[in-house]
Structure formats: structure tokens, C-alpha cells
Design a protein around this motif. Structure first.
Motif, short mmCIF file in Angstrom:
data_model
loop_
_atom_site.label_atom_id
_atom_site.label_comp_id
_atom_site.label_asym_id
_atom_site.label_seq_id
_atom_site.Cartn_x
_atom_site.Cartn_y
_atom_site.Cartn_z
N LEU A 81 5.95 9.91 -10.23
CA LEU A 81 5.45 9.64 -8.88
C LEU A 81 4.47 8.47 -8.88
O LEU A 81 3.60 8.38 -8.01
CB LEU A 81 4.80 10.90 -8.31
N ASP A 82 4.62 7.57 -9.84
CA ASP A 82 3.71 6.44 -9.92
C ASP A 82 3.76 5.58 -8.66
O ASP A 82 2.73 5.06 -8.21
CB ASP A 82 4.00 5.59 -11.15
N ASP A 83 4.96 5.41 -8.08
CA ASP A 83 5.05 4.63 -6.85
C ASP A 83 4.32 5.31 -5.70
O ASP A 83 3.68 4.66 -4.88
CB ASP A 83 6.51 4.33 -6.49
N LEU A 84 4.36 6.64 -5.65
CA LEU A 84 3.62 7.38 -4.64
C LEU A 84 2.12 7.23 -4.86
O LEU A 84 1.35 7.13 -3.91
CB LEU A 84 4.02 8.86 -4.65
N ARG A 85 1.70 7.21 -6.11
CA ARG A 85 0.27 6.97 -6.41
C ARG A 85 -0.17 5.61 -5.85
O ARG A 85 -1.28 5.47 -5.35
CB ARG A 85 0.02 7.04 -7.90
N GLY A 86 0.72 4.63 -5.94
CA GLY A 86 0.41 3.32 -5.36
C GLY A 86 0.24 3.39 -3.85
O GLY A 86 -0.66 2.77 -3.28
N ALA A 87 1.10 4.16 -3.19
CA ALA A 87 0.98 4.33 -1.75
C ALA A 87 -0.30 5.07 -1.39
O ALA A 87 -0.98 4.72 -0.41
CB ALA A 87 2.20 5.09 -1.21
N ALA A 91 -3.31 3.62 0.94
CA ALA A 91 -3.80 4.34 2.11
C ALA A 91 -5.27 4.73 1.95
O ALA A 91 -6.01 4.80 2.95
CB ALA A 91 -2.95 5.59 2.35
N SER A 92 -5.71 4.94 0.73
CA SER A 92 -7.10 5.34 0.48
C SER A 92 -8.09 4.22 0.73
O SER A 92 -9.29 4.47 0.85
CB SER A 92 -7.25 5.84 -0.96
N THR A 93 -7.60 2.99 0.82
CA THR A 93 -8.52 1.88 1.07
C THR A 93 -8.99 1.84 2.52
O THR A 93 -9.95 1.16 2.84
CB THR A 93 -7.88 0.52 0.71
N VAL A 94 -8.31 2.58 3.40
CA VAL A 94 -8.71 2.63 4.81
C VAL A 94 -9.93 3.53 4.92
O VAL A 94 -9.91 4.68 4.49
CB VAL A 94 -7.56 3.16 5.70
#
Length: 127
Positions: A81-87, A91-94
Motif C-alpha cells: 500500500l505504498d502508493d496509498l501512503r503517498g496519497a 492529503a495530510s499536508t492540508v
């Protein structure tokens, strides 16, 4: 949580109560069973559903670590789920501070944060 992979959240709660499992482990198992399908197929899910699932595993909470749930899902599914971690990272930067100049507060601020996070997730999905 791994032992509860194929159970429903309700069955997890019942099992954990019978076994007197620690509440932290019960919450983890319930979150995994509730959100695994959305998280495994996150690229094909609506951004709002992915955001809700990430929120459900503690992706945006200061006092929860989503890594436990992500690792259980990876272990049981055999998928990365590395790509999901990137997403999630995108999103966490907001942050609320991003909207300081708009004069938003309360529910309006929460809605703006959710909408911006959904856009970040959608961008990571390639939408």
C-alpha cells in the motif's frame, strides 16, 4: 487484528469482548475489517470514500497511527500500500492554517479541509 481479517466489525467486537482483548487491539481490528476493501481498491473508489477510510484508520489524528492498520492490510492481502501512503501523505499536508485568510471556522472550515484533502487524493488517483 490479523486473526479477525475475515470477520465483520460486529463479529470482531463480539470476539474481542469474549477474549477480553485490549481496546486498542479491538479498535484496530474493527477499523481494518471496516475499511480494508476501500483501502485495497483506493484508486477505483470515490475520493470521499478513501478519505473516510483513511480517517477511520487514524490517518489524520494526532493520537493515532494509521501504519498499524496499513501493515495488517498489507500482511493479510499480500499487497503493498505504498502508493496509498503517498496519497495519505499528500492529503495530510492540508491544514487549517491553509484557510486562515478566508475567515472560515467551525463546520465551514472542516468542509474546506475535507474538500481539499479529497482533491489531493483524487490527484494521487490520477483523476
Amino acid at each position: 487484528a490479523v486473526l479477525c481479517w475475515s470477520l465483520t466489525p460486529e463479529a470482531v467486537a463480539t470476539l474481542c469482548q469474549r477474549l477480553r482483548a485490549p481496546k486498542r487491539q479491538q479498535r484496530l481490528a474493527e477499523a481494518v475489517t471496516r475499511h480494508k476493501a476501500t483501502l485495497l481498491d483506493w484508486r477505483n473508489q470515490p475520493a470521499h470514500a478513501v478519505l473516510a477510510a483513511l480517517t477511520g484508520i487514524g490517518g489524520f489524528a494526532a493520537d493515532r497511527d494509521p501504519e498499524d492498520a496499513l501493515r495488517v492490510i498489507e500482511c493479510c492481502s499480500g499487497r503493498s500500500l505504498d502508493d496509498l501512503r503517498g496519497a495519505l501523505a499528500a492529503a495530510s499536508t492540508v491544514r487549517a492554517a491553509d484557510f486562515a485568510g478566508l475567515g472560515l471556522e467551525g463546520p465551514a472550515l472542516g468542509a474546506a479541509i475535507r474538500a481539499a484533502r479529497e482533491r489531493r487524493i483524487g490527484s494521487e488517483q490520477g483523476l
